[in-house]
Design a protein around this motif. Structure first.
Motif, PDB file in Angstrom:
ATOM      1  N   UNK A   1      -2.443 -12.150  16.061  1.00 55.40           N
ATOM      2  CA  UNK A   1      -3.734 -11.731  15.477  1.00 55.40           C
ATOM      3  C   UNK A   1      -3.452 -10.900  14.228  1.00 55.40           C
ATOM      4  N   UNK A   2      -3.952 -11.398  13.099  1.00 53.82           N
ATOM      5  CA  UNK A   2      -3.650 -10.815  11.783  1.00 53.82           C
ATOM      6  C   UNK A   2      -4.820  -9.964  11.300  1.00 53.82           C
ATOM      7  N   UNK A   3      -4.475  -8.828  10.698  1.00 52.67           N
ATOM      8  CA  UNK A   3      -5.520  -7.922  10.197  1.00 52.67           C
ATOM      9  C   UNK A   3      -5.278  -7.614   8.733  1.00 52.67           C
ATOM     10  N   UNK A   4      -6.293  -7.889   7.919  1.00 46.67           N
ATOM     11  CA  UNK A   4      -6.198  -7.669   6.467  1.00 46.67           C
ATOM     12  C   UNK A   4      -7.371  -6.825   6.000  1.00 46.67           C
ATOM     13  N   UNK A   5      -7.255  -6.254   4.781  1.00 49.51           N
ATOM     14  CA  UNK A   5      -8.382  -5.474   4.258  1.00 49.51           C
ATOM     15  C   UNK A   5      -9.570  -6.360   3.896  1.00 49.51           C
ATOM     16  N   UNK A   6     -10.606  -5.732   3.375  1.00 46.50           N
ATOM     17  CA  UNK A   6     -11.807  -6.483   2.966  1.00 46.50           C
ATOM     18  C   UNK A   6     -11.455  -7.444   1.825  1.00 46.50           C
ATOM     19  N   UNK A   7     -12.283  -8.476   1.657  1.00 47.31           N
ATOM     20  CA  UNK A   7     -11.970  -9.490   0.641  1.00 47.31           C
ATOM     21  C   UNK A   7     -12.045  -8.937  -0.780  1.00 47.31           C
ATOM     22  N   UNK A   8     -12.785  -7.815  -0.977  1.00 50.63           N
ATOM     23  CA  UNK A   8     -12.874  -7.274  -2.343  1.00 50.63           C
ATOM     24  C   UNK A   8     -11.867  -6.135  -2.593  1.00 50.63           C
ATOM     25  N   UNK A   9     -10.926  -5.946  -1.648  1.00 51.97           N
ATOM     26  CA  UNK A   9      -9.938  -4.865  -1.811  1.00 51.97           C
ATOM     27  C   UNK A   9      -8.931  -5.199  -2.908  1.00 51.97           C
ATOM     28  N   UNK A  10      -8.428  -4.155  -3.555  1.00 53.18           N
ATOM     29  CA  UNK A  10      -7.329  -4.346  -4.510  1.00 53.18           C
ATOM     30  C   UNK A  10      -6.031  -4.184  -3.721  1.00 53.18           C
ATOM     31  N   UNK A  11      -5.134  -5.177  -3.845  1.00 53.10           N
ATOM     32  CA  UNK A  11      -3.853  -5.094  -3.136  1.00 53.10           C
ATOM     33  C   UNK A  11      -2.804  -4.576  -4.119  1.00 53.10           C
ATOM     34  N   UNK A  12      -2.447  -3.319  -3.926  1.00 55.57           N
ATOM     35  CA  UNK A  12      -1.460  -2.683  -4.797  1.00 55.57           C
ATOM     36  C   UNK A  12      -1.100  -1.339  -4.196  1.00 55.57           C
ATOM     37  N   UNK A  13      -0.048  -0.700  -4.698  1.00 53.02           N
ATOM     38  CA  UNK A  13       0.342   0.599  -4.144  1.00 53.02           C
ATOM     39  C   UNK A  13      -0.803   1.603  -4.249  1.00 53.02           C
ATOM     40  N   UNK A  14      -1.017   2.369  -3.178  1.00 52.37           N
ATOM     41  CA  UNK A  14      -2.075   3.381  -3.200  1.00 52.37           C
ATOM     42  C   UNK A  14      -1.657   4.487  -4.166  1.00 52.37           C
ATOM     43  N   UNK A  15      -2.633   4.991  -4.904  1.00 55.40           N
ATOM     44  CA  UNK A  15      -2.375   6.038  -5.902  1.00 55.40           C
ATOM     45  C   UNK A  15      -1.546   7.189  -5.313  1.00 55.40           C
ATOM     46  N   UNK A  16      -1.917   7.577  -4.087  1.00 56.24           N
ATOM     47  CA  UNK A  16      -1.264   8.723  -3.426  1.00 56.24           C
ATOM     48  C   UNK A  16       0.208   8.439  -3.101  1.00 56.24           C
ATOM     49  N   UNK A  17       0.585   7.152  -3.089  1.00 57.96           N
ATOM     50  CA  UNK A  17       1.939   6.772  -2.684  1.00 57.96           C
ATOM     51  C   UNK A  17       2.875   6.545  -3.868  1.00 57.96           C
ATOM     52  N   UNK A  18       2.310   6.538  -5.078  1.00 57.36           N
ATOM     53  CA  UNK A  18       3.120   6.147  -6.237  1.00 57.36           C
ATOM     54  C   UNK A  18       4.125   7.239  -6.627  1.00 57.36           C
ATOM     55  N   UNK A  19       3.692   8.472  -6.670  1.00 53.50           N
ATOM     56  CA  UNK A  19       4.590   9.599  -6.938  1.00 53.50           C
ATOM     57  C   UNK A  19       5.332   9.460  -8.259  1.00 53.50           C
ATOM     58  N   UNK A  20       6.488  10.112  -8.332  1.00 48.78           N
ATOM     59  CA  UNK A  20       7.246  10.151  -9.579  1.00 48.78           C
ATOM     60  C   UNK A  20       7.958   8.855  -9.915  1.00 48.78           C
ATOM     61  N   UNK A  21       8.274   8.066  -8.892  1.00 47.77           N
ATOM     62  CA  UNK A  21       9.104   6.876  -9.137  1.00 47.77           C
ATOM     63  C   UNK A  21       8.313   5.685  -9.675  1.00 47.77           C
ATOM     64  N   UNK A  22       6.990   5.791  -9.712  1.00 50.61           N
ATOM     65  CA  UNK A  22       6.163   4.711 -10.259  1.00 50.61           C
ATOM     66  C   UNK A  22       5.870   3.625  -9.234  1.00 50.61           C
TER      67      UNK A  22
ATOM     68  N   UNK B   1       0.842  -1.219   0.000  1.00 56.37           N
ATOM     69  CA  UNK B   1       0.000   0.000   0.000  1.00 56.37           C
ATOM     70  C   UNK B   1       0.876   1.267   0.000  1.00 56.37           C
ATOM     71  N   UNK B   2       1.928   1.237   0.840  1.00 56.32           N
ATOM     72  CA  UNK B   2       2.753   2.449   0.987  1.00 56.32           C
ATOM     73  C   UNK B   2       3.813   2.549  -0.108  1.00 56.32           C
ATOM     74  N   UNK B   3       3.770   1.629  -1.071  1.00 57.58           N
ATOM     75  CA  UNK B   3       4.737   1.572  -2.179  1.00 57.58           C
ATOM     76  C   UNK B   3       6.172   1.496  -1.652  1.00 57.58           C
ATOM     77  N   UNK B   4       6.326   0.744  -0.555  1.00 56.63           N
ATOM     78  CA  UNK B   4       7.668   0.472  -0.020  1.00 56.63           C
ATOM     79  C   UNK B   4       8.168   1.467   1.007  1.00 56.63           C
ATOM     80  N   UNK B   5       7.322   2.468   1.356  1.00 61.93           N
ATOM     81  CA  UNK B   5       7.810   3.449   2.330  1.00 61.93           C
ATOM     82  C   UNK B   5       7.884   2.854   3.739  1.00 61.93           C
ATOM     83  N   UNK B   6       6.888   2.064   4.084  1.00 64.63           N
ATOM     84  CA  UNK B   6       6.977   1.269   5.310  1.00 64.63           C
ATOM     85  C   UNK B   6       7.356  -0.142   4.878  1.00 64.63           C
ATOM     86  N   UNK B   7       8.237  -0.788   5.627  1.00 64.46           N
ATOM     87  CA  UNK B   7       8.692  -2.144   5.270  1.00 64.46           C
ATOM     88  C   UNK B   7       8.054  -3.174   6.201  1.00 64.46           C
ATOM     89  N   UNK B   8       7.607  -4.284   5.617  1.00 64.38           N
ATOM     90  CA  UNK B   8       7.127  -5.367   6.482  1.00 64.38           C
ATOM     91  C   UNK B   8       8.343  -5.976   7.176  1.00 64.38           C
TER      92      UNK B   8
END
Ligand SMILES: O=C(O)CCC(=O)C(=O)O
Ligand SMILES: [Fe+2]
Length: 194
Positions: A142-163, A117-124
């Motif tokens: 205890x594990x927490x994940x998004x909803x089952x219909x979520x898209x798992x990919x970098x958030x638009x706001x996090x992509x910036x110039x580097x893609x 989601x953070x496009x690598x800004x936070x590291x797992x």
């Protein structure tokens, strides 16, 4: 009845932890400059699961691992080291660092979806569990994940110039990929890189 007590305790525990996870994620998402609209849409917990880990003592402890190195595939994990026996280690700057148990404290592990989601800004965090020669160890993760219909990919706001640094897949596809890959450090996340 015992089963009823257990289900009430688990219900309370899981809903308190869901609140805590969402509260922590809100702070972290805001720290990335994300607005409340994104927090509400992307960082709400849709799927929560709990794993009770039991590590028996092992005379040959130096030859085995209780849990091989991995990162969790979720957004955020809260771990309780139940009986205060050390075993969890995190990888920091290439070295394994033990995480000392503190009574009543949770360990907060960031998962792969947060990194994506953070496009690598936070590291797992890569972690593993070693076993003890004399003492058994218990933990509750205890594990927490998004909803089952979520898209798992970098958030638009996090992509910036580097893609985008990671591919985007649907949640089901993401889980299928995760469960079909070997538990081997962060190799699964590496396979998601563009
Ligand atoms: O036992 C622990 O402290 C951690 C367990 C863990 O990493 C997991 O269940 O994913
Ligand atoms: Fe884990």
């Amino acid at each position: 009845m015992l089963t009823n007590d257990l289900s009430v305790a688990l219900d309370n525990y899981s809903s308190e932890l869901k609140n805590l996870a969402e509260c922590l994620m809100e702070i972290m998402a805001k720290n990335l400059g994300l607005g409340m609209d994104v927090v509400t849409e992307k960082f709400k917990v849709g799927i929560q699961s709990i794993r009770f880990n039991y590590y028996p003592p092992c005379a040959q402890a130096h030859k085995v691992l209780g849990f091989s190195q991995h990162s969790d595939s979720d957004l955020i994990t809260l771990v309780l080291q139940v009986n205060q026996v050390q075993g969890l280690q995190i990888k920091r700057r290439g070295e394994w660092v033990p995480v000392r148990p503190h009574h009543g404290a949770f360990i907060v592990n960031l998962g792969d979806i947060f990194e994506i989601y953070s496009n690598g800004r936070y590291k797992s965090i890569e972690h593993r569990v070693v076993v003890n020669t004399e003492m058994e160890r218990l933990s509750i993760a205890t594990f927490h994940s998004p909803k089952s219909d979520a898209v798992i990919g970098p958030l638009q706001e996090m992509i910036g110039g580097s893609g985008a640094k990671y591919r985007s897949v649907d949640h089901e596809g993401f889980m299928k990929l995760f469960f079909s890959s070997k538990l081997d450090g962060k190799s699964f996340l590496d396979s998601m890189r563009c």
